[in-house]
Design an enzyme around this catalytic site. Structure first.
Site, short mmCIF file in Angstrom:
data_model
loop_
_atom_site.label_atom_id
_atom_site.label_comp_id
_atom_site.label_asym_id
_atom_site.label_seq_id
_atom_site.Cartn_x
_atom_site.Cartn_y
_atom_site.Cartn_z
N HIS A 214 -16.03 -21.56 -25.63
CA HIS A 214 -16.27 -21.63 -27.07
C HIS A 214 -17.75 -21.85 -27.39
CE1 HIS A 214 -15.36 -23.57 -31.18
NE2 HIS A 214 -14.84 -22.36 -31.24
N LYS A 216 -21.81 -21.37 -28.01
CA LYS A 216 -22.68 -20.38 -28.66
C LYS A 216 -24.11 -20.76 -28.30
CE LYS A 216 -18.87 -20.50 -31.46
NZ LYS A 216 -17.84 -21.56 -31.53
N ASP A 221 -36.88 -16.38 -23.19
CA ASP A 221 -38.08 -16.63 -22.38
C ASP A 221 -38.20 -18.09 -21.93
OD1 ASP A 221 -38.80 -14.00 -22.59
OD2 ASP A 221 -40.21 -14.30 -24.25
N HIS A 391 -17.20 -23.85 -41.38
CA HIS A 391 -16.98 -23.80 -39.93
C HIS A 391 -17.96 -24.70 -39.18
CE1 HIS A 391 -16.84 -21.51 -35.96
NE2 HIS A 391 -15.56 -21.71 -36.21
N LYS A 393 -19.86 -27.79 -37.38
CA LYS A 393 -19.46 -28.92 -36.53
C LYS A 393 -20.69 -29.80 -36.33
CE LYS A 393 -17.65 -24.83 -34.59
NZ LYS A 393 -16.33 -24.79 -35.00
N ASP A 398 -26.12 -43.57 -38.80
CA ASP A 398 -27.09 -44.66 -38.91
C ASP A 398 -28.54 -44.20 -38.97
OD1 ASP A 398 -24.99 -46.41 -38.87
OD2 ASP A 398 -25.28 -47.08 -36.81
#
Length: 474
Positions: A214, A216, A221, A391, A393, A398
Site C-alpha cells: 500500500h 506510495k 536521483d 483520503h 492519513k 503537541d
C-alpha cells in the site's frame, strides 16, 4: 450414491475443523480469531474460500533473508550517512528508539518539506522532478490507473528511460487488477524495469492476495523523495466533472530521502531479488539544507515480527500532553489503538479524529460507525469531512510531532498491508501539519451535531453492529 452426500458433508466438516484449529494456532488478536471462526461457522463453503484467499497468516514467513537485510541496511545506510551533532528530542526519544530498534528506521536531520494537499499541485511537482532526473527514478505505488494522468506519468518515465536514466517501478498487483498488461509492457519496452508486487497467480500465491503493498514512494536521483497517501489516478485532479479526493503527500529534500530510498530498495529486492546497495543511490545531500528537523521513515508489513506502525500510534496517544489530531479515510481501529485513544481522551487530552462523511466502500462505512460512536462516548471529538472523500492519513501531536504516509487507522493497515510513514520531530512541521488539519476542519461537521439530526432505527444500528463483527477481516 446416497452415502456420497454424507461423505462430502463429513469431509467438509473436517476441513472446517482443521481450518478453525489453524486459525486458533496462529495466535492472532482475539477479535480477528473470533471473526474468522464466525465466518467459517455461519458462511458455509464461501467462508472456506474467503479464508483461503484472505485469511492465511504470512507473518511468520521469511521473504527476505537476514543476510540480505543486513546488506540493504548496513551497507546502504550506516556506511553512507554519518551525521554530525544529531540531538534527538528528549520528549520523543523512546519513540525514536522504538522505531530504530525494530525497523532500522534511522533518524535523520537536515530536511526540508513541501506539503502537497492538492492533487493537481502534487502531480505537476512530481512530473517536474521526474523530467529533471539525471541518474535514477524509483517509483512505487499501490494504484496507477490507465487514465490520462496514469499515461502522462508513464510517458514521463519513458522519456527519462530513453534518455539513459535508470527507472525502476513497482506497482501492486491487486491494486492495479483492472489495468491492462499492455500499459506496463509499453513501459518495459522503453527500458523501464517494471515489477508487480506479489502477483496473484492461480493457484500459486492465491493465499497472498490479502497482503498488499500500500506504499506510495518516489525517489529521484537520491536527493528528492515523496511519501504520502496519493495514488496515481485522475480522481485526485480537479476538472474531471467530479469532486476530487482530498489527500496529503510530502516532498522531502535532505537526509530523510535515504530512509525512503532504503524502503524502496528493500521492496525492490522483494520483487526482483537484486541487491541494490551502491553508494551512488545515497548521494551527498544539499549542504544548503541544514536544520534540526529530524525525520524517520518507518515501514510496516505482515511479515514483521512486531506491528511497528500500530505500536507507534499507541505510544503517541499515551505520551501526548495536550492534543492529538488524526485524519484517516477508514476508521476500523485495533483494540490497542482504540484503548489508547480512549485512555488519552478520558485523561483530558484533546483527541480529534477526522473521517469522511461517506466512504468509497459502503461496507467499511457501516462497520466504522460503531467505532466512531465508541470514540465519541469516551470523549474523542469526531469530525465528518463533507467536501468529497478525504483520503488523507496524517497525525499531529503537541506541536512537536507529526506523521504522514499510507497508513490508515484500521486492521488492514496495521496487520495486513505493507505501509510506510514518515515521522517528523520538528515544531515548525508540526504546526504546518496542524494547520492542514484545521483547514480541513472548515469543511467538516461535528459527528454529534450530525447525529442529532438523524434517528437511526433499531434495524440500522443492529446491522452496523453485525458488520462490525467482521471489521478485523476488512
Amino acid at each position: 450414491m446416497i452415502y456420497l452426500h454424507w461423505l462430502i458433508f463429513v469431509l467438509y466438516v473436517c476441513v472446517v475443523l482443521v481450518t478453525m484449529v489453524t486459525v486458533l494456532m496462529d495466535n492472532r488478536q482475539p477479535a480477528k480469531t473470533m471473526a474468522w471462526v464466525l465466518v467459517l461457522i455461519f458462511i458455509p463453503v464461501v467462508g472456506i474460500v474467503f479464508y483461503f484467499f484472505f485469511g492465511q497468516n504470512t507473518r511468520k514467513e521469511k521473504y527476505i533473508s537476514q543476510q540480505s537485510m543486513d546488506q540493504l541496511t548496513k551497507r546502504s545506510m550506516l556506511e553512507f550517512t554519518e551525521q554530525q551533532n544529531l540531538v534527538l528530542p528528549e520528549e520523543h526519544a523512546a519513540l525514536v528508539k522504538l522505531f530504530a530498534s525494530q525497523n532500522w528506521a534511522l533518524p535523520f536531520k537536515n530536511n526540508e518539506t513541501d506539503i502537497l494537499t492538492d492533487g493537481s499541485d502534487f502531480f505537476c511537482t512530481l512530473l517536474r522532478d521526474i523530467g529533471r532526473a539525471s541518474h535514477h527514478i524509483h517509483l512505487e505505488t499501490y494504484i496507477i490507473c490507465d487514465d490520462p494522468l496514469g499515461r502522462l506519468v508513464a510517458d514521463a518515465l519513458i522519456d527519462r528511460a530513453r534518455a539513459g536514466v535508470e527507472v525502476r517501478f513497482i506497482y501492486d498487483d491487486v491494486g492495479c487488477w483492472n489495468v491492462p498488461n499492455s500499459f506496463f509492457e509499453r513501459m518495459r519496452s522503453a527500458g523501464i524495469d517494471v515489477h508487480a508486487f506479489m502477483p496473484v497467480k492461480f493457484p500459486a500465491f492465491t493465499s497472498k492476495v490479502n497482503y498488499r503493498n500500500h506504499r506510495k514512494l518516489c525517489v529521484i536521483d537520491g536527493r528528492i523523495g515523496y511519501i504520502g497517501g496519493m495514488n496515481i489516478a485522475m480522481r485526485y485532479v480537479k476538472g474531471d466533472g467530479r469532486q476530487p479526493w482530498r489527500d496529503t503527500h510530502l516532498r522531502i529534500r535532505g537526509r530523510a530521502v535515504y530512509g525512503i530510498q532504503r524502503a524502496f530498495l528493500v521492496d525492490w529486492y522483494f520483487v526482483d531479488r537484486t541487491l541494490v546497495t551502491n553508494r551512488c543511490y545515497y548521494p551527498v545531500q544539499d549542504a544548503a539544507v541544514s536544520n534540526d528537523c529530524i525525520m524517520q521513515v518507518v515501514t510496516s508489513s505482515p511479515i514483521s515480527k512486531w506491528p511497528e506502525m500500530m505500536q507507534g500510534y499507541v505510544r503517541i496517544l499515551l505520551e501526548a500532553k495536550r492534543y492529538v489530531y488524526m485524519e484517516t479515510p477508514y476508521f476500523l481501529p485495533t483494540e490497542p489503538v482504540m484503548f489508547a485513544m480512549r485512555t488519552a481522551a478520558l485523561a483530558g487530552i484533546d483527541v480529534r479524529l477526522m473521517v469522511p462523511m461517506h466512504s468509497d466502500a459502503k461496507f467499511v462505512e457501516w462497520a466504522s460507525r460503531s467505532y466512531v460512536q465508541e470514540a465519541v462516548d469516551s470523549g474523542v471529538s469526531v469530525y465528518l469531512y463533507t467536501s468529497g472523500f478525504n483520503h488523507s492519513k496524517l497525525l499531529v501531536s503537541d506541536d512537536s510531532l507529526s506523521t504522514c504516509g499510507s497508513t490508515n487507522i484500521d486492521f488492514r493497515s496495521f496487520d495486513n498491508n505493507f505501509e510506510s510513514n514518515v515521522f517528523i520531530y520538528d515544531r515548525s512541521m508540526a504546526l504546518r501539519i496542524k494547520q492542514v488539519f484545521l483547514d480541513d476542519m472548515a469543511h467538516c461537521v461535528g459527528y454529534e451535531e450530525y447525529m442529532r439530526s438523524r434517528r437511526l432505527s433499531f434495524t440500522h444500528r443492529l446491522w452496523e453492529s453485525l458488520v462490525r463483527m467482521f471489521s478485523p477481516l476488512m
